[in-house]
Design a protein around this motif. Structure first.
Motif, PDB file in Angstrom:
ATOM      1  N   LEU A 114     -73.094   4.173  16.454  1.00 53.11           N
ATOM      2  CA  LEU A 114     -72.971   3.906  15.021  1.00 53.11           C
ATOM      3  C   LEU A 114     -72.608   5.205  14.331  1.00 53.11           C
ATOM      4  CD1 LEU A 114     -74.811   1.530  16.146  1.00 53.11           C
ATOM      5  CD2 LEU A 114     -75.569   1.277  13.783  1.00 53.11           C
ATOM      6  N   VAL A 115     -71.475   5.204  13.658  1.00 53.71           N
ATOM      7  CA  VAL A 115     -70.955   6.413  13.014  1.00 53.71           C
ATOM      8  C   VAL A 115     -71.121   6.283  11.501  1.00 53.71           C
ATOM      9  CG1 VAL A 115     -69.008   7.987  12.852  1.00 53.71           C
ATOM     10  CG2 VAL A 115     -69.257   6.539  14.886  1.00 53.71           C
ATOM     11  N   PHE A 116     -71.816   7.244  10.898  1.00 51.02           N
ATOM     12  CA  PHE A 116     -72.092   7.206   9.463  1.00 51.02           C
ATOM     13  C   PHE A 116     -71.402   8.367   8.739  1.00 51.02           C
ATOM     14  CE2 PHE A 116     -75.668   5.044  11.445  1.00 51.02           C
ATOM     15  CZ  PHE A 116     -75.820   3.922  10.644  1.00 51.02           C
ATOM     16  N   ASN A 117     -71.062   8.130   7.465  1.00 50.38           N
ATOM     17  CA  ASN A 117     -70.491   9.212   6.665  1.00 50.38           C
ATOM     18  C   ASN A 117     -71.547   9.850   5.771  1.00 50.38           C
ATOM     19  OD1 ASN A 117     -70.825   7.148   4.855  1.00 50.38           O
ATOM     20  ND2 ASN A 117     -68.648   6.915   4.362  1.00 50.38           N
ATOM     21  N   HIS A 118     -72.797   9.721   6.165  1.00 49.72           N
ATOM     22  CA  HIS A 118     -73.913  10.401   5.501  1.00 49.72           C
ATOM     23  C   HIS A 118     -75.022  10.592   6.540  1.00 49.72           C
ATOM     24  CE1 HIS A 118     -76.498   6.832   5.414  1.00 49.72           C
ATOM     25  NE2 HIS A 118     -75.453   6.140   5.031  1.00 49.72           N
ATOM     26  N   PRO A 119     -75.998  11.460   6.275  1.00 53.44           N
ATOM     27  CA  PRO A 119     -77.026  11.760   7.274  1.00 53.44           C
ATOM     28  C   PRO A 119     -78.311  10.954   7.162  1.00 53.44           C
ATOM     29  CG  PRO A 119     -77.149  13.376   5.542  1.00 53.44           C
ATOM     30  CD  PRO A 119     -76.032  12.428   5.151  1.00 53.44           C
ATOM     31  N   PHE A 120     -78.337   9.938   6.303  1.00 52.86           N
ATOM     32  CA  PHE A 120     -79.582   9.235   6.039  1.00 52.86           C
ATOM     33  C   PHE A 120     -79.712   7.983   6.910  1.00 52.86           C
ATOM     34  CE2 PHE A 120     -78.361  11.445   2.077  1.00 52.86           C
ATOM     35  CZ  PHE A 120     -79.343  12.420   2.120  1.00 52.86           C
ATOM     36  N   PHE A 121     -80.075   8.208   8.157  1.00 56.21           N
ATOM     37  CA  PHE A 121     -80.258   7.119   9.119  1.00 56.21           C
ATOM     38  C   PHE A 121     -81.224   7.582  10.194  1.00 56.21           C
ATOM     39  CE2 PHE A 121     -76.531   9.590  10.378  1.00 56.21           C
ATOM     40  CZ  PHE A 121     -76.841   9.931  11.688  1.00 56.21           C
ATOM     41  N   ALA A 122     -81.737   6.637  10.971  1.00 52.79           N
ATOM     42  CA  ALA A 122     -82.644   6.980  12.070  1.00 52.79           C
ATOM     43  C   ALA A 122     -82.631   5.868  13.107  1.00 52.79           C
ATOM     44  CB  ALA A 122     -84.069   7.179  11.551  1.00 52.79           C
ATOM     45  N   VAL A 123     -82.725   6.261  14.377  1.00 52.23           N
ATOM     46  CA  VAL A 123     -82.867   5.301  15.472  1.00 52.23           C
ATOM     47  C   VAL A 123     -84.357   5.117  15.729  1.00 52.23           C
ATOM     48  CG1 VAL A 123     -82.350   4.799  17.886  1.00 52.23           C
ATOM     49  CG2 VAL A 123     -80.691   6.042  16.489  1.00 52.23           C
ATOM     50  N   THR A 124     -84.803   3.886  15.865  1.00 51.24           N
ATOM     51  CA  THR A 124     -86.225   3.633  16.090  1.00 51.24           C
ATOM     52  C   THR A 124     -86.663   4.143  17.462  1.00 51.24           C
ATOM     53  OG1 THR A 124     -85.733   1.407  16.944  1.00 51.24           O
ATOM     54  CG2 THR A 124     -86.247   1.607  14.603  1.00 51.24           C
ATOM     55  N   ASP A 125     -87.936   4.501  17.574  1.00 48.66           N
ATOM     56  CA  ASP A 125     -88.466   4.938  18.858  1.00 48.66           C
ATOM     57  C   ASP A 125     -88.904   3.729  19.676  1.00 48.66           C
ATOM     58  OD1 ASP A 125     -90.939   4.093  17.869  1.00 48.66           O
ATOM     59  OD2 ASP A 125     -91.680   6.121  17.488  1.00 48.66           O
ATOM     60  N   GLU A 126     -89.601   3.978  20.785  1.00 45.41           N
ATOM     61  CA  GLU A 126     -89.974   2.877  21.677  1.00 45.41           C
ATOM     62  C   GLU A 126     -90.966   1.913  21.037  1.00 45.41           C
ATOM     63  OE1 GLU A 126     -93.346   5.598  23.997  1.00 45.41           O
ATOM     64  OE2 GLU A 126     -91.579   4.836  25.059  1.00 45.41           O
ATOM     65  N   ASP A 127     -91.635   2.341  19.971  1.00 38.38           N
ATOM     66  CA  ASP A 127     -92.561   1.465  19.259  1.00 38.38           C
ATOM     67  C   ASP A 127     -91.935   0.853  18.015  1.00 38.38           C
ATOM     68  OD1 ASP A 127     -94.727   1.938  21.044  1.00 38.38           O
ATOM     69  OD2 ASP A 127     -95.082   3.871  20.067  1.00 38.38           O
ATOM     70  N   GLY A 128     -90.645   1.108  17.815  1.00 37.69           N
ATOM     71  CA  GLY A 128     -89.957   0.555  16.662  1.00 37.69           C
ATOM     72  C   GLY A 128     -90.115   1.357  15.391  1.00 37.69           C
ATOM     73  N   ARG A 129     -90.694   2.536  15.482  1.00 38.37           N
ATOM     74  CA  ARG A 129     -90.933   3.338  14.282  1.00 38.37           C
ATOM     75  C   ARG A 129     -89.734   4.233  13.970  1.00 38.37           C
ATOM     76  NH1 ARG A 129     -95.873   2.487  12.588  1.00 38.37           N
ATOM     77  NH2 ARG A 129     -97.442   1.724  14.065  1.00 38.37           N
ATOM     78  N   TYR A 130     -89.565   4.541  12.696  1.00 39.17           N
ATOM     79  CA  TYR A 130     -88.454   5.379  12.259  1.00 39.17           C
ATOM     80  C   TYR A 130     -88.886   6.238  11.084  1.00 39.17           C
ATOM     81  CZ  TYR A 130     -87.912   2.515   8.073  1.00 39.17           C
ATOM     82  OH  TYR A 130     -88.135   1.893   6.867  1.00 39.17           O
ATOM     83  N   SER A 131     -88.116   7.289  10.816  1.00 40.25           N
ATOM     84  CA  SER A 131     -88.370   8.151   9.672  1.00 40.25           C
ATOM     85  C   SER A 131     -87.055   8.761   9.220  1.00 40.25           C
ATOM     86  CB  SER A 131     -89.369   9.258  10.034  1.00 40.25           C
ATOM     87  OG  SER A 131     -89.583  10.131   8.932  1.00 40.25           O
ATOM     88  N   ILE A 132     -86.758   8.635   7.936  1.00 36.95           N
ATOM     89  CA  ILE A 132     -85.557   9.216   7.349  1.00 36.95           C
ATOM     90  C   ILE A 132     -86.006  10.256   6.322  1.00 36.95           C
ATOM     91  CG2 ILE A 132     -83.395   8.769   6.132  1.00 36.95           C
ATOM     92  CD1 ILE A 132     -83.587   5.866   7.011  1.00 36.95           C
ATOM     93  N   PRO A 133     -85.951  11.541   6.666  1.00 35.95           N
ATOM     94  CA  PRO A 133     -86.413  12.583   5.745  1.00 35.95           C
ATOM     95  C   PRO A 133     -85.300  13.071   4.822  1.00 35.95           C
ATOM     96  CG  PRO A 133     -85.858  13.555   7.848  1.00 35.95           C
ATOM     97  CD  PRO A 133     -85.594  12.072   7.993  1.00 35.95           C
TER      98      PRO A 133
END
Length: 222
Positions: A161-180
């Motif tokens: 997945l290619v984005f034109n901004h940096p505000f994204f995150a791939v979930t970990d093995e527990d489905g958790r994510y964080s966009i700082p």
């Protein structure tokens, strides 16, 4: 006159030395719940006659992202580098999220020939077939979803997945994510998943705060 002048100079220096107020960024975090879905058997490839088929892959990884981003986010992107390995007759990671301008390396860490290609409009490419121990690379200059396959092993597949901004995150093995580092403001938060696409969510980020947003992918969440 000396003292008043000196006082003015000191006052000016004090004002000039006062750091400007920089708004703090907020963050978005949460969990994407995705049910485990067995993978249907793919048609055998020529290589399968001499090798053992790998275990079914886990399709629960998701990508959480801002559907639109602040204007300044598009002006500060820097070319990056990422890796999608070919190991155990799988692409690793299966889901890769990058920014526009990133070069992705495709090392062949297996004991057999591999290939990586895509017909996606956002980034069509074909690295050809290459031997173990070799690496080939491709730069992605357009945003979009790029499915990746191997023309030797039909069961190998992945997504970039290619984005034109940096505000994204791939979930970990527990489905958790964080966009700082998200600037304050209202946004639309979206999720990409192989299994389903839950409805987007409206969020408002406040300086220095963290917004908690959870998603459910499946019958009740997509």
């Amino acid at each position: 006159m000396v003292r008043p002048l000196a006082a003015l100079v000191l006052a000016a220096l004090a004002v000039a030395g006062t750091p400007a107020t920089v708004p703090r960024a907020g963050s978005i975090r949460g969990q994407v719940v995705v049910p485990h879905t067995p993978v249907a058997a793919a048609r055998p490839s020529v290589a399968d006659l001499w090798t053992t088929r790998p275990d079914p892959v886990d399709r629960r990884r998701s990508v959480v992202y801002l559907d639109s981003a602040p204007r300044q986010a598009f002006e500060e992107l820097r070319p990056g580098r990422a890796k999608m390995d070919q190991r155990g007759q799988q692409f690793i990671p299966r889901v890769l999220a990058i920014t526009v301008g990133t070069t992705v390396d495709f090392p062949n860490s297996d004991s057999t020939f591999h290939n990586a290609f895509s017909l996606a409009p956002a980034g069509p490419f074909d690295l050809g077939r290459y031997r173990p121990g070799r690496t080939r690379s491709i730069r992605f200059d357009r945003p979009g979803i790029v499915p990746v396959s191997c023309d030797i092993h039909s069961h190998m597949s992945a997504y970039i997945l290619v984005f034109n901004h940096p505000f994204f995150a791939v979930t970990d093995e527990d489905g958790r994510y964080s966009i700082p580092g998200v600037p304050s403001g209202p946004y639309t938060l979206a999720v990409w998943s192989e299994i389903g696409r839950p409805a987007t969510r409206k969020v408002t980020v406040v300086d220095g705060d963290t917004v908690e947003v959870n998603f459910q992918v499946g019958r009740s969440g997509s």
